[in-house]
Design an enzyme around this catalytic site. Structure first.
Site, PDB file in Angstrom:
ATOM      1  N   TYR A 160      10.255   0.646  11.534  1.00  0.00           N
ATOM      2  CA  TYR A 160       9.492  -0.366  10.790  1.00  0.00           C
ATOM      3  C   TYR A 160      10.327  -1.555  10.338  1.00  0.00           C
ATOM      4  O   TYR A 160       9.803  -2.491   9.735  1.00  0.00           O
ATOM      5  CB  TYR A 160       8.870   0.269   9.539  1.00  0.00           C
ATOM      6  N   LYS A 230      11.579  14.605  12.424  1.00  0.00           N
ATOM      7  CA  LYS A 230      11.520  15.049  13.826  1.00  0.00           C
ATOM      8  C   LYS A 230      12.945  15.074  14.375  1.00  0.00           C
ATOM      9  O   LYS A 230      13.247  14.489  15.425  1.00  0.00           O
ATOM     10  CB  LYS A 230      10.648  14.104  14.652  1.00  0.00           C
ATOM     11  N   ASP A 295       5.428  17.548  12.967  1.00  0.00           N
ATOM     12  CA  ASP A 295       4.216  18.090  13.595  1.00  0.00           C
ATOM     13  C   ASP A 295       3.788  19.382  12.893  1.00  0.00           C
ATOM     14  O   ASP A 295       2.594  19.591  12.623  1.00  0.00           O
ATOM     15  CB  ASP A 295       4.397  18.292  15.106  1.00  0.00           C
ATOM     16  N   ASP A 319       4.060   6.873   6.787  1.00  0.00           N
ATOM     17  CA  ASP A 319       2.845   6.070   6.922  1.00  0.00           C
ATOM     18  C   ASP A 319       1.693   6.943   7.419  1.00  0.00           C
ATOM     19  O   ASP A 319       0.598   6.959   6.850  1.00  0.00           O
ATOM     20  CB  ASP A 319       3.128   4.930   7.917  1.00  0.00           C
TER      21      ASP A 319
END
Ligand code: NAP
Length: 430
Positions: A160, A230, A295, A319
């Site tokens: 971002y 992740k 996940d 987000d």
């Protein structure tokens, strides 16, 4: 003279200041606000009336917020021919705490996100999103009251940061050549039309976020902080985020037990010793720092949300997670948010939904996101009595089923009220 000086002078209030890293809040603090684009003026006008009524009621006229309008977005463009005037940044720097409505960001072209610019310019490195169920709100899940999770989203780094190059243009081609020729990246990853974005994650950026999450958990008697990442795929960014986060735990050894310690004991002394250490820490009421892959977290948040209390995560994960969790407790029309630098104390509280342009000016949308962001702001400046009054009154209005269209369409026997009327209901319930 800068517009904020010109305007602020006649305001009968005082500046919030920071002394020894702590806010010093006068009885009549000047608080800058950005109304926002689209539905911004509807939700702001409704919310401001609620804030003023609650402060008046809580402190019987002894305290009052002196609101000071500063500009960003379309209104700034109209008045000052720029979407984000320097004066707006200077005003927020000067007055420390501000609140804002939603601002338009075009997709794929045009101006850079004003929200991102505000966060970067003021180095508001934490995006704080508490997600908690309010009784009576329709929800798509069976047990929405199991969700009580505070999200600490890193706000200044990751993909971002805006370091990207458009496909087909010279700069993207230069970066691709560098990646291929100097860094040995395989040719097959790229075509003539590959856009490039860079993911940046630093030790410093990670550590200050994790520190903020741990200190929040300790101050608010929460028992678990979970690092969501992740790191199995993106080893040197998200994986490093996890490892650096566990490094921070060492600074809090007296109050915190980390799963990195558990894993070490497991490796050196075996399962029983590791379990014993974990249970001892729990018995002593220590905070637990653990981690989970993003996940898996998204599944767990639906299946067993009670296992999570405070989560600390990177910008992009944060987000997605914020909106997904908000949906479980009634949607983004109700979710509050804040962007905070816990070192300088600068903070901007904000409605988390967008400008919903089709509803602009219709006095229709739900102002709760802005109102609950104001509740966060009042808590942040230490005006907890006013904050509690609003939270309770808003919940009463929902329980009486006097709600805006978004909730009305999901509830049986509810009465649809306008945005401004919903504010009236809250004020009546204060
Ligand atoms: P959006 O403005 O949040 O609207 C999407 C939908 O969410 C609306 O059509 C509406 O759903 C629902 N919604 C939004 N606000 C609501 C409220 N207060 N009460 C009830 N329902 C509400 O998202 P978007 O259409 O993706 O984005 C529009 C613009 O806002 C874009 O320029 C985007 O960049 C910007 N944006 C700004 C911020 C920010 O400033 N923080 C955040 C997100 C997006 P229904 O159609 O089902 O009624």
């Amino acid at each position: 003279m800068a517009y904020f000086e010109k305007l602020a002078e006649p305001l009968l209030g005082e500046k919030i200041t920071v002394i020894d890293g702590k806010l010093k809040v006068p009885d009549c603090p000047i608080v800058p606000f950005i109304e926002g684009d689209g539905v911004g003026s509807d939700v702001w006008n409704a919310s401001k009336r609620v804030f003023d009524a609650a402060v008046d009621k809580a402190y019987m006229g002894k305290k009052k917020i002196v609101w000071f309008e500063v500009y960003a977005g379309e209104k700034a463009k109209q008045h000052y021919d720029t979407f984000l005037p320097n004066d707006t940044l200077n005003a927020i720097k000067e007055y420390i705490v501000a609140i804002k409505g939603p601002l338009t960001t075009p997709v794929g072209k045009g101006i850079r996100s004003i929200n991102v610019s505000l966060r970067q310019e003021l180095d508001l490195y934490v995006c704080l999103r508490p997600i908690k169920y309010l009784e009576g709100v329709p929800s798509p899940v069976k047990n929405p009251s199991d969700v009580d999770i505070v999200i600490f989203r890193e706000n200044s780094e990751d993909i971002y940061a805006g370091i990207e190059w458009e496909a087909g243009l010279e700069d993207a081609k230069k970066v691709i050549s560098f990646l291929k020729d100097t860094m040995g990246v395989k040719e097959s990853y790229f075509t003539e039309n590959t856009g490039i974005g860079v993911k940046i994650v630093s030790k410093e950026g990670t550590k200050r976020l994790i520190k903020a999450a741990i200190e929040y958990a300790l101050a608010n008697d929460r028992k678990v902080v979970t690092i969501v990442h992740k790191g199995n795929i993106m080893k040197y960014t998200e994986g490093a985020f996890r490892n650096w986060a566990y490094e921070v735990a060492k600074e809090y050894e007296d109050y915190l037990f980390s799963m990195a310690t558990y894993e070490q004991i497991l490796k050196e002394k075996g399962y029983e010793e590791a379990e014993y250490a974990l249970n001892e820490a729990k018995r002593k009421g220590k905070l637990l720092l653990n981690d989970v892959l993003t996940d898996a977290f998204l599944q767990h948040a639906l299946i067993k949300p009670k296992e999570y209390s405070v989560i600390a995560t990177l910008n992009l994960n944060g987000d997605y997670i914020s909106d997904a969790l908000a949906a479980q407790v009634g949607g983004i029309g109700l979710a509050p948010g804040a962007n905070i630098n816990y070192e300088t104390c600068h903070a901007i509280f904000e409605a988390t939904h967008g400008t919903a342009p089709k509803y602009a000016g219709l006095d229709k949308v739900n102002p709760s996101s802005m109102i609950l962001s104001g509740v966060l702001m009042l808590e942040y400046i230490g005006w907890k009595e006013a904050a509690s009054l609003i939270a309770a009154a808003l919940n009463k209005a929902i329980l009486k089923k006097h709600v805006t269209y978004d909730l009305c369409r999901l509830m049986d026997d509810a009465t649809e009220v306008k945005c401004s009327e919903f504010a009236n209901c809250i004020i009546e319930n204060l």
